[in-house]
Design an enzyme around this catalytic site. Sequence first.
Site, PDB file in Angstrom:
ATOM      1  CG  HIS A 187      -1.792   1.142   1.391  1.00  0.00           C
ATOM      2  ND1 HIS A 187      -1.727   1.983   2.477  1.00  0.00           N
ATOM      3  CD2 HIS A 187      -2.785   1.606   0.593  1.00  0.00           C
ATOM      4  CE1 HIS A 187      -2.646   2.914   2.347  1.00  0.00           C
ATOM      5  NE2 HIS A 187      -3.308   2.714   1.225  1.00  0.00           N
ATOM      6  NE  ARG A 188      -1.755   5.759   1.342  1.00  0.00           N
ATOM      7  CZ  ARG A 188      -2.270   6.525   2.272  1.00  0.00           C
ATOM      8  NH1 ARG A 188      -1.493   7.376   2.925  1.00  0.00           N
ATOM      9  NH2 ARG A 188      -3.563   6.480   2.567  1.00  0.00           N
TER      10      ARG A 188
ATOM     11  CD  GLU B 110      -2.934   1.972  -3.186  1.00  0.00           C
ATOM     12  OE1 GLU B 110      -3.946   2.679  -3.277  1.00  0.00           O
ATOM     13  OE2 GLU B 110      -1.934   2.315  -2.500  1.00  0.00           O
TER      14      GLU B 110
ATOM     15  CG  ASP C   3      -2.827   6.656  -3.411  1.00  0.00           C
ATOM     16  OD1 ASP C   3      -3.838   5.943  -3.507  1.00  0.00           O
ATOM     17  OD2 ASP C   3      -2.043   6.609  -2.437  1.00  0.00           O
TER      18      ASP C   3
ATOM     19  CG  HIS D 193      -3.361   9.278   0.035  1.00  0.00           C
ATOM     20  ND1 HIS D 193      -4.026  10.149   0.887  1.00  0.00           N
ATOM     21  CD2 HIS D 193      -4.161   8.191  -0.074  1.00  0.00           C
ATOM     22  CE1 HIS D 193      -5.156   9.588   1.268  1.00  0.00           C
ATOM     23  NE2 HIS D 193      -5.265   8.411   0.700  1.00  0.00           N
TER      24      HIS D 193
ATOM     25  CD  GLU E 116      -6.970   4.860  -4.340  1.00  0.00           C
ATOM     26  OE1 GLU E 116      -6.171   4.369  -3.524  1.00  0.00           O
ATOM     27  OE2 GLU E 116      -7.895   5.637  -4.026  1.00  0.00           O
TER      28      GLU E 116
ATOM     29  CE  LYS F 251      -6.314   8.283  -3.185  1.00  0.00           C
ATOM     30  NZ  LYS F 251      -7.266   7.554  -2.309  1.00  0.00           N
TER      31      LYS F 251
ATOM     32  CG  ASP G 266       0.278   0.660   5.526  1.00  0.00           C
ATOM     33  OD1 ASP G 266      -0.049   1.105   4.410  1.00  0.00           O
ATOM     34  OD2 ASP G 266      -0.342   0.909   6.577  1.00  0.00           O
TER      35      ASP G 266
HETATM   36  O1  G3P Z   1      -6.144   0.561  -2.249  1.00  0.00           O
HETATM   37  C1  G3P Z   1      -6.603   0.766  -0.969  1.00  0.00           C
HETATM   38  C2  G3P Z   1      -6.321   2.132  -0.402  1.00  0.00           C
HETATM   39  O2  G3P Z   1      -5.272   2.750  -1.107  1.00  0.00           O
HETATM   40  C3  G3P Z   1      -7.470   3.012  -0.363  1.00  0.00           C
HETATM   41  O3  G3P Z   1      -7.336   4.101   0.481  1.00  0.00           O
HETATM   42  O4  G3P Z   1      -6.947   6.429   1.009  1.00  0.00           O
HETATM   43  O5  G3P Z   1      -5.096   4.793   1.187  1.00  0.00           O
HETATM   44  O6  G3P Z   1      -5.901   5.523  -1.035  1.00  0.00           O
HETATM   45  P1  G3P Z   1      -6.263   5.259   0.390  1.00  0.00           P
HETATM   46 MG    MG Z   2      -4.652   4.325  -2.367  1.00  0.00          MG
END
Ligand code: G3P
Ligand code: MG
Length: 248
Positions: free
Chosen positions: A17-18, A44, A46, A59, A119, A121, A241
């Site tokens: 995640h990120r 993942e 953003d 993000h 992802e 945004k 994470d």
């Molecule tokens: O992919 C899951 C997660 O990234 C969604 O929430 O706010 O961390 O982008 P956020």
């Molecule tokens: Mg995300």
Amino acid sequence: MTISSLPGPKRDEVQAHRGASAVAPENTVAAFRAAAEQGAQWVELDVALSADGQLVVIHDGSVDRTSSGTGSLGALTREQIGALDAGTWFDPRFAGECIPSLAETIVALGELGLNANVEIKQHAHHQSLDQLVRAVQADIAKRSSSTRIMISSFDAAALKAMHALEPELEMAMLWGQVPEDWEQQLAAIPATTIHMHYKAVSIGLLEQMRERGIKVRAWTCNDPVQLVSFWDAGLTGVITDNPKVFLE
Ligand code: G3P
Ligand code: MG
């Protein structure tokens, strides 16, 4: 019982995640490198548009939290965003790390042997959905032949527009809770996958989705024990994470 003896995801279903954002500054090449070092095969990340219409990997709608600068993305050019220090806030060891463009990130992921869950945004300064998804399409077109890409978003319209451009890519709808009209929403995109907050995942949900052929991944979970009962019930993957805790 040790963690490694518990049911868990397949190795290629652990998404960082990120990047490995528990150990390196989120959405930087350092975090993606750390994910690869931990054995993750997917990250993942953003993406959002800068003031001059370039995609950057960040993000928030502003650079304040994760860099040395201040200001909203809509007021800063790609060059201005790229010049900021995006590492020191996390740890001085990462001083000089930058907020990468999606184009730069795609190159780095190819070198690291990583696949990407991009992802999308949406922010108020974006001019149009078309501008946004065409920018994503142009950047991911530069990926190495070994890099796999999937798209996720909390925004169904963004997924629908992206699917129209890139119908072969996996589209994942992000939800904190399942809406009542979930089936119509997924069909309208169309999306084959949902990414659910891990606390909203249940055996009932997994059975319901499995009946319809919809895949489910859980976000953002850093404790394998929380998901242990879901793998046999059909949970596909996890966004975490700290990938190493699911890969040990
Ligand atoms: O992919 C899951 C997660 O990234 C969604 O929430 O706010 O961390 O982008 P956020
Ligand atoms: Mg995300």
